[in-house]
Enzyme design. Structure first.
Site, PDB file in Angstrom:
ATOM      1  N   GLY A  46       0.846  -1.189   0.000  1.00  0.00           N
ATOM      2  CA  GLY A  46       0.000   0.000   0.000  1.00  0.00           C
ATOM      3  C   GLY A  46       0.880   1.237   0.000  1.00  0.00           C
ATOM      4  N   GLN A  51       3.110   9.949   1.247  1.00  0.00           N
ATOM      5  CA  GLN A  51       4.402   9.241   1.293  1.00  0.00           C
ATOM      6  C   GLN A  51       5.270   9.575   0.084  1.00  0.00           C
ATOM      7  OE1 GLN A  51       2.490   5.199   2.190  1.00  0.00           O
ATOM      8  NE2 GLN A  51       4.422   5.088   3.285  1.00  0.00           N
ATOM      9  N   CYS A  88       6.013  -0.191   7.244  1.00  0.00           N
ATOM     10  CA  CYS A  88       5.625   0.969   6.439  1.00  0.00           C
ATOM     11  C   CYS A  88       6.808   1.367   5.561  1.00  0.00           C
ATOM     12  CB  CYS A  88       5.245   2.114   7.374  1.00  0.00           C
ATOM     13  SG  CYS A  88       4.726   3.605   6.517  1.00  0.00           S
ATOM     14  N   LEU A  89       6.536   1.667   4.299  1.00  0.00           N
ATOM     15  CA  LEU A  89       7.616   2.067   3.391  1.00  0.00           C
ATOM     16  C   LEU A  89       8.315   3.343   3.876  1.00  0.00           C
ATOM     17  CD1 LEU A  89       6.000   1.428  -0.128  1.00  0.00           C
ATOM     18  CD2 LEU A  89       7.742   0.043   1.025  1.00  0.00           C
ATOM     19  N   HIS A 130      -4.412   1.142   7.269  1.00  0.00           N
ATOM     20  CA  HIS A 130      -3.072   1.728   7.400  1.00  0.00           C
ATOM     21  C   HIS A 130      -2.929   2.922   6.441  1.00  0.00           C
ATOM     22  CE1 HIS A 130       1.477   1.159   7.839  1.00  0.00           C
ATOM     23  NE2 HIS A 130       1.377   1.962   6.798  1.00  0.00           N
ATOM     24  N   GLU A 131      -3.423   2.747   5.197  1.00  0.00           N
ATOM     25  CA  GLU A 131      -3.303   3.830   4.210  1.00  0.00           C
ATOM     26  C   GLU A 131      -4.208   5.008   4.544  1.00  0.00           C
ATOM     27  OE1 GLU A 131      -0.746   3.634   2.520  1.00  0.00           O
ATOM     28  OE2 GLU A 131      -0.481   1.511   2.973  1.00  0.00           O
ATOM     29  N   HIS A 134      -2.637   7.137   7.030  1.00  0.00           N
ATOM     30  CA  HIS A 134      -1.628   8.041   6.448  1.00  0.00           C
ATOM     31  C   HIS A 134      -2.281   9.360   6.003  1.00  0.00           C
ATOM     32  CE1 HIS A 134       2.264   6.082   6.259  1.00  0.00           C
ATOM     33  NE2 HIS A 134       1.764   4.977   5.739  1.00  0.00           N
TER      34      HIS A 134
HETATM   35 CO    CO Z   1       2.710   3.151   5.647  1.00  0.00          CO
END
Ligand code: CO
Length: 178
Positions: A46, A51, A88-89, A130-131, A134
């Site tokens: 995701g 991000q 998380c990226l 999660h997204e 963000h």
């Molecule tokens: Co993340």
């Protein structure tokens, strides 16, 4: 399509509440395309627009062979509670168990500007939540206990003490090996 750079922990845009998109235009579609490509190369399940430094309510998910964009998403139903590990990226190499509802129903806009409804359970429901977090400036770390969060943050800061900034280029492995 082009790859976008990833914003890592410390970047203020990750803590911002992103703005509603409203009408989906070509710029938003280009953002969605770039986000799919960036997520794939970064091997994520995701990715949210902030991000990649864009504070708009756009996110993409790719879980269990289901790839979809969520523009202006809202959770309209949630049920149950389950803990599972998340990463998380934007916080590489850091993982923690997060409690979340097990099933959610969302409403969101797709790339064509059509509003749709989607039900998800398990990993997909987790990725969606999660997204959407963000988009509200929330990171998975925020769901952990204070002690756990401080341990992980200390580890992250130690591992990244030599970083010169919080924006990281995403590079395709195959390209860098050629
Ligand atoms: Co993340």
């Amino acid at each position: 399509m082009s790859l976008r750079s990833l914003h890592l922990l410390g970047s203020p845009v990750l803590r911002q509440r992103s703005a509603e998109v409203g009408t989906v235009d070509d710029e938003v579609r280009r953002l969605v395309d770039d986000m799919y490509e960036t997520m794939e190369v970064a091997k994520g399940v995701g990715l949210a627009a902030n991000q990649v430094g864009v504070a708009r309510r756009v996110a993409v998910v790719d879980v269990e062979e289901d790839r979809f964009e969520m523009i202006d998403p809202v959770i309209v139903e949630s049920e149950g509670r389950v803990a599972a590990e998340e990463g998380c990226l934007s916080i590489p190499e850091i993982f923690g168990d997060v409690n979340r509802p097990e099933r959610v129903v969302i409403e969101a806009t797709d790339r064509h500007g059509a509003r749709y409804r989607k039900e998800a359970v398990g990993l997909k429901a987790r990725a969606i939540q999660h997204e959407i977090d963000h988009l509200d400036g929330i990171l998975f770390l925020d769901h952990l206990s204070l002690v756990k969060r401080q341990i992980l943050l200390a580890r992250y800061r130690r591992d990244h003490k030599d970083d010169t900034g919080y924006v990281k280029e995403v590079q395709a492995e195959s390209a860098s090996q050629e």
